[in-house]
Design an enzyme around this catalytic site. Structure first.
Site, PDB file in Angstrom:
ATOM      1  N   LYS A   1       0.810  -1.220   0.000  1.00 26.66           N
ATOM      2  CA  LYS A   1       0.000   0.000   0.000  1.00 26.66           C
ATOM      3  C   LYS A   1       0.842   1.269   0.000  1.00 26.66           C
ATOM      4  CE  LYS A   1      -0.669   0.355   5.010  1.00 26.66           C
ATOM      5  NZ  LYS A   1       0.087   1.606   5.137  1.00 26.66           N
TER       6      LYS A   1
ATOM      7  N   GLN B   1      -7.891  -5.035   9.289  1.00 24.90           N
ATOM      8  CA  GLN B   1      -6.815  -4.675  10.215  1.00 24.90           C
ATOM      9  C   GLN B   1      -7.220  -3.515  11.127  1.00 24.90           C
ATOM     10  OE1 GLN B   1      -2.607  -5.110   8.664  1.00 24.90           O
ATOM     11  NE2 GLN B   1      -3.672  -4.928   6.707  1.00 24.90           N
TER      12      GLN B   1
ATOM     13  N   ARG C   1       1.701 -11.244  10.069  1.00 22.78           N
ATOM     14  CA  ARG C   1       3.068 -10.728  10.255  1.00 22.78           C
ATOM     15  C   ARG C   1       4.093 -11.757   9.799  1.00 22.78           C
ATOM     16  NH1 ARG C   1       1.679  -6.432   9.432  1.00 22.78           N
ATOM     17  NH2 ARG C   1      -0.329  -7.455   9.129  1.00 22.78           N
TER      18      ARG C   1
END
Length: 687
Positions: free
Chosen positions: A33, A260, A623
């Site tokens: 992003k 998220q 992660r």
């Protein structure tokens, strides 16, 4: 030089080339992003937009700096005139404005705050200043004998002020009510000092726009294109600010991921992203689903977990990194066994497979979970860094306890003695301790010697002298008990000795009284109880108590020194809370404590935030780049007693074909010691 977009995938390129009108970029974890945002800003400039008409907003100064540096690398030199934080809005031919919400509003208010009755040289209060103001107000309005947690009141106050018309219902109802009572006095106190806090920066800017439309028109004319990073973390006030700036020209690009959104407790409104069409019906949505971070096994697990949430925009992550290793799922008897096994796994990976320490991370839900992990890492001699939580050995109650131990071993340790002299309160004020320190310096003797010198203590009032005599007698008596023989043939256990002096000192009772928050007090007491239990091992029982105590303190001290004397910065395992790990990535991740009550947290059912807890698990999973290990315990210590635990219900969402249960540690093919010996031999042979 033309901007080269060939490195972007089709969806990224679509987002970069969509320059006008509202745009929602749904950027899943690890989908690039930041690259898309910076390329889009560069493309706006390439296609003729004046750099100074571009506004990019994010949440941290670090993220803003990184964005600024990347844009500079992509844009021509003509777009690089300085645009320093705190200056007036940029001229049309200067750089884009890339900053945080708060720095943007501070910039606007420095120009216009006089219209609201403030002086332009207003002061911005930090958290310490805010807490001081809240404590002063609570001191006036809270009845004597009652407790009020200033930190909790300030948090509730912030959530309420930022919620706008939407009620902020997180947290204790009594604390929320007290915060509303404090609010007018708090705002008045800041106004009297020509001060604003971080919430005011946005709220006053909104008030400025409402009461003085010309200021809003000037900002709209200045910022013709607005981009927002981490949009899922915006609160109600921040959305109002963005809507005010963009409702006419409609050039709003927001980049975020509803999956998220994990900061609802801080006021973040996931509805800002889910309901964007209510305000921008023509919004174009571009999904970034190609992940550049993880294996498909990890991504399939993450997709399966998050799909159970009802309120979300559908998306599915995938990558071209292959399937990768299965997810290891471990079950342990209790947290100490869990910590030891996790550390053994990390050591084995480092020595047998040459995995760098910094490539390994341990994730957990609550700060309290770091204690057994830190202890196991210290005992194994493994360096670590703790992110998103306070180190167990840096907590106030732990440092107080260690200072007591050092004082009993050596009363001439001035720093330790002065730390505990009036903890708990014994009537020895700061002024008294300063006079004792001055007397010790004048006589060139330790403070403890000064305390026992009649010529020194004669200068104090009778009540203070009695307090000093009681402290000296307590230290001498406790030192004597340390050397006294035990009830049997074995040396006296250190844990029993430590528990006795904690009870006699009144420290535990003081902790219960001083903490307004019952949960905080219980956590501190639990930390002490667990620390006391570690005093007797793992050391030879035959050693006298004094020698064992010296060894214990030496290990703590040397471990602290190792952390500050690292040969190579970054050569350390990462311990990190799940809330702090968003935006980070690690080749090898272990998630510990996956139990019902920890994740999802016990409060989640009461507050109706189970979906946010599931998003937190999703963030933790994503992660991991190469391997993922998940563990849970059959029991966990609570108030010193093992309490049965149940696996997290989120574990049921993991597809069984992706998970390999590794509950039998005896099947490990090579011991850590053997792996380390082999590693040392290879390193020695390499010179």
């Amino acid at each position: 030089m033309m901007l080269n977009l060939s490195s972007l995938n089709p969806q990224q390129r679509q987002a970069v080339e969509t320059l006008h009108g509202p745009l929602l970029i749904l950027a899943g974890a690890g989908t690039g992003k930041t690259r898309v945002i910076t390329f889009r800003i560069a493309n706006l400039i390439e296609q003729g937009t004046a750099p100074g008409q571009v506004l990019g907003v994010t949440f941290t100064n670090k993220a803003a700096r990184q964005m600024r540096e990347r844009v500079r690398d992509l844009t021509p030199r003509r777009a690089r005139r300085a645009n320093r934080p705190g200056s007036s809005p940029a001229a049309p031919d200067s750089e884009p404005t890339l900053c945080t919400f708060h720095s943007l509003c501070a910039r606007i208010l420095r120009q216009h705050i006089g219209k609201l009755g403030y002086k332009p040289n207003f002061v911005i209060y930090d958290e310490s200043d805010q807490l001081g103001a809240v404590r002063r107000i609570l001191g006036r309005i809270v009845s004597q004998g009652q407790k009020a947690d200033a930190g909790a009141v300030l948090s509730a106050l912030s959530r309420s002020r930022n919620a706008g018309e939407r009620p902020a219902l997180c947290g204790d109802a009594a604390v929320r009510a007290l915060a509303e009572h404090v609010r007018p006095q708090y705002e008045s106190a800041l106004r009297a000092c020509n001060a604003v806090d971080f919430d005011d920066l946005i709220l006053l800017t909104l008030r400025l726009f409402q009461e003085h439309p010309q200021a809003l028109h000037a900002c709209r004319a200045q910022y013709r294109h607005v981009l927002v990073d981490e949009y899922q973390d915006t609160n109600a006030a921040q959305f109002k600010l963005l809507y005010a700036l963009t409702r006419e020209h409609r050039n709003l690009c927001v980049v975020g991921d509803d999956d998220q959104s994990i900061y609802g407790w801080r006021g973040a409104e996931i509805s800002n992203l889910l309901d964007l069409e209510k305000y921008f019906a023509e919004v174009k949505v571009v999904k970034l689903e190609r992940n550049y971070r993880s294996t498909n096994t990890i991504l399939r697990a993450a997709n399966a977990v998050i799909q159970r949430n009802a309120r979300r925009r559908p998306k599915g992550l995938w990558s071209d990194k292959g399937s990768g290793a299965s997810i290891a799922l471990w079950t342990f008897a209790h947290e100490e066994e869990e910590a030891r096994a996790v550390v053994e796994q990390i050591q084995y990976a480092a020595y047998a497979r040459r995995v760098a320490w910094q490539d390994q991370a341990i994730l957990f839900r609550t700060n309290a979970q770091s204690r057994p992990l830190e202890t196991a890492l210290r005992q194994a001699g493994v360096r670590y860094r703790l992110i998103g939580g306070q180190s167990f050995f840096d907590r106030r109650e732990v440092r107080d306890f260690l200072a007591y131990l050092k004082t009993f071993l050596n009363p001439e340790d001035d720093a330790s003695l002065l730390r505990i002299a009036n903890v708990p309160a014994r009537g020895l004020s700061d002024a008294t301790l300063e006079r004792l320190l001055a007397a010790s310096q004048q006589r060139q003797c330790p403070v403890f010697t000064a305390m026992t010198n009649p010529a020194v203590t004669a200068a104090f009032a009778a009540k203070t002298r009695r307090s000093l005599e009681a402290l000296v007698e307590f230290i001498r008596r406790t030192r004597g008990l340390l050397e006294a023989p035990g009830p049997g043939p074995e040396p006296r256990p250190l844990a029993a000795w430590a528990q006795r002096f904690l009870d006699e000192s009144g420290y535990l009772e003081e902790l219960r009284r001083s903490e307004a928050n019952l949960e905080t007090a219980e956590n501190r007491l639990r930390n002490l109880k667990e620390l006391v239990e570690t005093l007797d091992g793992p050391q030879p029982v035959a050693l006298p108590p004094r020698a064992r105590l010296e060894n214990f303190l030496e290990d703590v001290t040397l471990d602290t020194e190792r952390e500050t004397e690292q040969d190579e910065p970054g050569q350390a395992v990462t311990l990190i809370t799940m809330h702090s790990c968003k935006g980070l990535e690690f080749p090898h991740v272990t998630i510990v404590g996956m139990e019902d009550g920890l994740l999802p947290h016990a409060r989640a059912k009461e507050e109706g935030t189970l979906e946010e807890e599931r998003r937190l698990f999703y963030v933790a999973i994503t992660r991991a780049m190469q391997t993922l290990t998940i563990s849970h315990c059959a029991a966990r210590r609570k108030y010193g007693q093992l309490t049965p635990c149940h696996p997290s219900p989120f574990l049921m969402d993991l597809p069984p074909e992706l998970v390999e249960r590794a509950e039998d540690r005896a099947k490990q093919p090579v011991s850590v010691e053997a792996a380390k010996s082999g590693f040392d031999a290879v390193r020695a042979a390499a010179g």
